[in-house]
Write a protein that holds these residues in place. Structure first.
Motif, mmCIF file in Angstrom:
data_model
loop_
_atom_site.group_PDB
_atom_site.id
_atom_site.type_symbol
_atom_site.label_atom_id
_atom_site.label_comp_id
_atom_site.label_asym_id
_atom_site.label_seq_id
_atom_site.Cartn_x
_atom_site.Cartn_y
_atom_site.Cartn_z
ATOM 1 N N ALA A 1 -0.086 -1.271 -0.483
ATOM 2 C CA ALA A 1 0.996 -1.659 -1.863
ATOM 3 C C ALA A 1 1.998 -1.304 -0.916
ATOM 4 O O ALA A 1 3.063 -2.679 -1.221
ATOM 5 N N GLY A 2 2.273 -0.482 -0.015
ATOM 6 C CA GLY A 2 3.770 -0.136 0.810
ATOM 7 C C GLY A 2 3.939 -1.165 2.011
ATOM 8 O O GLY A 2 4.431 -1.944 1.600
ATOM 9 N N ASN A 3 2.498 -1.426 2.535
ATOM 10 C CA ASN A 3 2.872 -2.299 3.756
ATOM 11 C C ASN A 3 3.311 -3.775 2.689
ATOM 12 O O ASN A 3 3.796 -4.222 3.374
ATOM 13 N N LEU B 1 5.163 4.447 -1.850
ATOM 14 C CA LEU B 1 5.040 4.352 -2.450
ATOM 15 C C LEU B 1 6.161 3.841 -3.787
ATOM 16 O O LEU B 1 6.372 2.641 -4.346
ATOM 17 N N VAL B 2 7.597 3.562 -2.550
ATOM 18 C CA VAL B 2 9.371 3.741 -2.953
ATOM 19 C C VAL B 2 8.628 2.313 -2.647
ATOM 20 O O VAL B 2 9.266 0.488 -3.489
ATOM 21 N N ALA B 3 7.937 1.681 -1.801
ATOM 22 C CA ALA B 3 8.156 0.201 -0.933
ATOM 23 C C ALA B 3 7.482 -0.491 -1.786
ATOM 24 O O ALA B 3 7.229 -2.001 -2.132
ATOM 25 N N ALA B 4 5.825 -0.263 -2.261
ATOM 26 C CA ALA B 4 5.307 -0.992 -3.429
ATOM 27 C C ALA B 4 5.909 -1.247 -4.347
ATOM 28 O O ALA B 4 5.916 -2.654 -4.649
ATOM 29 N N GLN B 5 7.363 -0.578 -4.423
ATOM 30 C CA GLN B 5 7.462 -1.153 -6.196
ATOM 31 C C GLN B 5 8.728 -2.148 -5.878
ATOM 32 O O GLN B 5 9.388 -3.088 -6.349
ATOM 33 N N LEU B 6 9.074 -2.529 -4.238
ATOM 34 C CA LEU B 6 9.280 -4.299 -3.887
ATOM 35 C C LEU B 6 8.406 -4.900 -3.670
ATOM 36 O O LEU B 6 8.996 -6.662 -3.767
ATOM 37 N N ALA B 7 7.444 -4.912 -3.813
ATOM 38 C CA ALA B 7 5.915 -6.338 -3.460
ATOM 39 C C ALA B 7 6.483 -7.375 -4.866
ATOM 40 O O ALA B 7 6.609 -8.665 -4.340
ATOM 41 N N ASP B 8 7.021 -7.020 -6.084
ATOM 42 C CA ASP B 8 7.029 -8.262 -7.015
ATOM 43 C C ASP B 8 8.528 -8.563 -6.894
ATOM 44 O O ASP B 8 8.747 -9.144 -8.359
ATOM 45 N N ALA B 9 9.770 -7.721 -6.143
ATOM 46 C CA ALA B 9 10.440 -7.781 -6.388
ATOM 47 C C ALA B 9 11.423 -9.599 -6.242
ATOM 48 O O ALA B 9 10.844 -9.791 -5.428
ATOM 49 N N ARG C 1 15.653 0.887 4.315
ATOM 50 C CA ARG C 1 15.322 0.634 5.215
ATOM 51 C C ARG C 1 14.790 1.854 5.492
ATOM 52 O O ARG C 1 13.542 2.218 5.854
ATOM 53 N N ASP C 2 15.468 2.668 5.941
ATOM 54 C CA ASP C 2 15.333 4.192 6.314
ATOM 55 C C ASP C 2 13.761 4.700 5.818
ATOM 56 O O ASP C 2 12.559 4.806 6.248
ATOM 57 N N VAL C 3 14.600 4.691 3.930
ATOM 58 C CA VAL C 3 13.433 5.179 3.313
ATOM 59 C C VAL C 3 11.931 4.913 3.460
ATOM 60 O O VAL C 3 10.426 5.391 3.544
ATOM 61 N N THR C 4 12.065 3.538 3.678
ATOM 62 C CA THR C 4 10.576 2.239 3.893
ATOM 63 C C THR C 4 10.211 2.036 5.093
ATOM 64 O O THR C 4 8.985 1.463 5.243
ATOM 65 N N ARG C 5 10.763 2.584 6.433
ATOM 66 C CA ARG C 5 10.359 2.296 7.348
ATOM 67 C C ARG C 5 8.371 2.954 7.852
ATOM 68 O O ARG C 5 7.531 1.754 8.293
ATOM 69 N N ILE C 6 8.366 3.687 7.250
ATOM 70 C CA ILE C 6 6.945 4.109 8.163
ATOM 71 C C ILE C 6 5.956 3.621 6.597
ATOM 72 O O ILE C 6 5.102 3.604 6.720
ATOM 73 N N ALA C 7 6.387 2.595 5.539
ATOM 74 C CA ALA C 7 5.760 2.118 4.617
ATOM 75 C C ALA C 7 4.243 1.387 5.720
ATOM 76 O O ALA C 7 3.575 1.227 4.843
ATOM 77 N N ALA C 8 4.881 0.952 6.772
ATOM 78 C CA ALA C 8 4.639 -0.349 7.367
ATOM 79 C C ALA C 8 2.980 0.837 8.403
ATOM 80 O O ALA C 8 3.478 0.600 9.680
ATOM 81 N N SER C 9 2.196 1.052 7.200
ATOM 82 C CA SER C 9 0.847 2.410 8.477
ATOM 83 C C SER C 9 -0.465 1.868 7.675
ATOM 84 O O SER C 9 -0.651 0.849 7.007
ATOM 85 N N ASP C 10 -1.479 2.071 8.441
ATOM 86 C CA ASP C 10 -2.544 1.533 8.711
ATOM 87 C C ASP C 10 -3.209 2.426 7.330
ATOM 88 O O ASP C 10 -3.551 3.506 7.685
#
Lengths: 372, 372
Positions: free
Chosen positions: A283-285, B197-205, B218-227
């Motif tokens: 979901a974060g991705n 968790l923060v990045a997930a809130q952006l998915a439908d924004a 950008r800083d808080v969510t940079r590592i949200a691109a993980s496997d």
């Protein structure tokens, strides 16, 4: 000096970071700026950095008043300025909009005469530090300046604030107050809370744990160094949208904790636990790819070239000079800290087509390219 | 070629990012490396990037085996290697330690013969990407390599892994498995979850909301691109410490939500609400200052010099060349994105005594220094 659209004196109320930066930016561009602040010290500091002249009797009437106070006094200040300058347009630049408009609307009309002259706005700029000492004429350069008409503003107010934004190098963006508040709750206030909540867990951690900190932790907690009083006012002023965004995260945590507890006892056999853990990351991705890349627009993938950089004066300069000689533009740069060894790793983001060529060119020049 | 402490062939099981990087690093330093992986493709890729030779009958016996599999198969792989190579020392490099040692301890002794030859370890290095294509001989340079003796390892195993770490340019750090797991839960796993968790809130924004995104988000969510799959295994393998850390954040949220709800209805008059909001940010202040600064040790305050950098090839190079000419070392660098305008802002962190001098020197050379 390019012509500015702002066509007369501007009065700035509140000589902190934003107010002084507005003043500096306008003064630099030839606009006459007067300043006002409840703190004589803040006022003198703003004057000293070149943000404008302290207001005095006999000043010409301003065409525009910019209220740059904390959000908790913005509405009453806007009302006072509407009364004090019956021909001026008025804006405030606080980071919450609905609350301020709501406070104004709740006042008797006589307290806010001609309030169609007012429109709220919010320049999306600034840093953790506050105060005129950090002010900059370029604070707003290329950043969005949101203008929020709640249905009460006249066209002259809209035009005046668009002109102000453009004069200061910003990009005007029109949203309703509610759209603005929901947006900043998500893209500014929630990240702030996340950074603070994670950082708070470190306060009592053993030194040995903190010694393992890497770039991930630093990135997540960078903005945890923020002013508690200012942020209490911001969060209180945008409380309902922030609570909504925070509840979204709380719901994610409520799904995670049972999955973690199940995995703690039953490991990989805990039914559904692995799915919940993976789905959280996935979901974060999905969310992070929606953040616009450099220069706006859709995020772009860059090629990356990573180089070891000895920690001596001039080495970074030499590197970038040689990248420039090769004719490659650096789109983005990350410099990684190297604890206890005097070497850093510079990761250059370049257009993908240039990456391999740049690696070879740098190796030929003796750089240690890190292939990752 | 400097002498290495590792005194014989090394066998690497698992040819992903870590395994291939270990192989690359050792091969570069003249150590003979053999490789093993359940995926023929991964094995061939690791061979092709120079990480070592696929294992074959007749190979000399290794002195050390490095198990670099995902954490869910690490214990059984360690056991198999203890059996296959009765004279070798064995380590695994997974990012969880207690679970793996626990799995080993639960096996019959005959399945893990001579297990004092095994010690768990964890190099604190790597990136979001996985696979040998991203491998690097310098992945571990100047990073901590944690070595975790749970009371079952002999001194030869400890020495062998210390030697391995130092040979690869890393800094050996000894912790118990539990200390390690608690530490990474806090400094690595919790930040990962927060980012996701923060990045997930952006998915439908709405797009308009995302257009306001700044450096904080950008800083808080940079590592949200993980496997997701890798992280499901990591989180499951360290579930109890991660749950503890996450509960700390959940408690913070549980204090915040009533305060926000109160502020949403009663504004600044809500009793105690402002205090809770301010205290949340202040707690984050207290935590973030504990993160070590560059080169380890106590965090240092730097002077900052911010300069506008036109977005053309060579400009950054020219800037850093001139900084080098002035003789100032760049301690850290942030490059800010400028959406839709081709100018960037480079913020250079320098020793405080040099900041003002550098600003003047750069201005004299025609740079636009941003005073903030």
């Amino acid at each position: 000096m390019p012509a500015v659209a702002t066509n007369g004196p501007v009065h700035v109320v509140g000589a902190g970071l934003l107010g002084a930066s507005v003043g500096l930016g306008l003064t630099t561009r030839g606009v006459h700026v007067t300043l006002e602040d409840t703190s004589p010290t803040a006022l003198a500091l703003a004057r000293d950095v070149g943000a404008g002249a302290p207001a005095a009797p006999g000043d010409p009437e301003p065409v525009l008043v910019v209220v740059a106070t904390p959000p908790d006094v913005a509405a009453r200040t806007v009302a006072a300025q509407l009364r004090a300058h019956p021909n001026a347009l008025v804006t405030d630049v606080a980071s919450v909009k609905s609350a301020i408009l709501g406070d104004l609307a709740a006042m008797p009309a006589s307290e806010r005469p001609g309030w169609e002259r007012y429109i709220g706005s919010h320049p999306m700029a600034g840093r953790e530090r506050s105060g005129a000492a950090g002010a900059s004429a370029d604070l707003f350069a290329a950043r969005p300046w949101v203008i929020t008409d709640g249905g009460t503003s006249g066209p002259a107010a809209v035009l005046a604030v668009r002109a102000l934004a453009v004069d200061l190098g910003a990009i005007p963006v029109e949203l309703t107050p509610q759209e603005h508040d929901d947006a900043v709750a998500l893209v500014s206030h929630l990240p702030q809370l996340a950074a603070s909540l994670v950082a708070a867990q470190l306060a009592d951690a053993p030194d040995a744990a903190l010694a393992l900190a890497g770039q991930g932790l630093r990135d997540v907690t960078r903005i945890a160094a923020s002013d508690p009083v200012l942020w209490a006012a911001i969060l209180a002023g945008n409380a309902a949208p922030v609570a909504r965004a925070l509840r979204g995260v709380a719901e994610g945590i409520e799904r995670l904790l049972p999955a973690l507890d199940a995995a703690a006892t039953a490991g990989l056999t805990a039914p559904g636990a692995l799915h919940t853990l993976a789905a959280t990351i996935a979901a974060g991705n999905a969310g992070v790819v929606r953040i616009p890349g450099k220069h706006g627009g859709a995020p772009r993938r860059y090629g990356e070239v990573t180089v070891l950089v000895p920690d001596r004066p001039g080495e970074l300069g030499r590197l970038f000079g040689e990248v420039g000689e090769v004719g490659v533009n650096i789109e983005d740069l990350t410099l990684e800290h190297s604890p206890r060894q005097r070497v850093g790793m510079a990761t250059l983001a370049v257009v993908p087509a240039a990456a391999r060529m740049l690696e070879e060119a740098l190796e030929l020049r003796g750089w240690r390219v890190v292939y990752r």
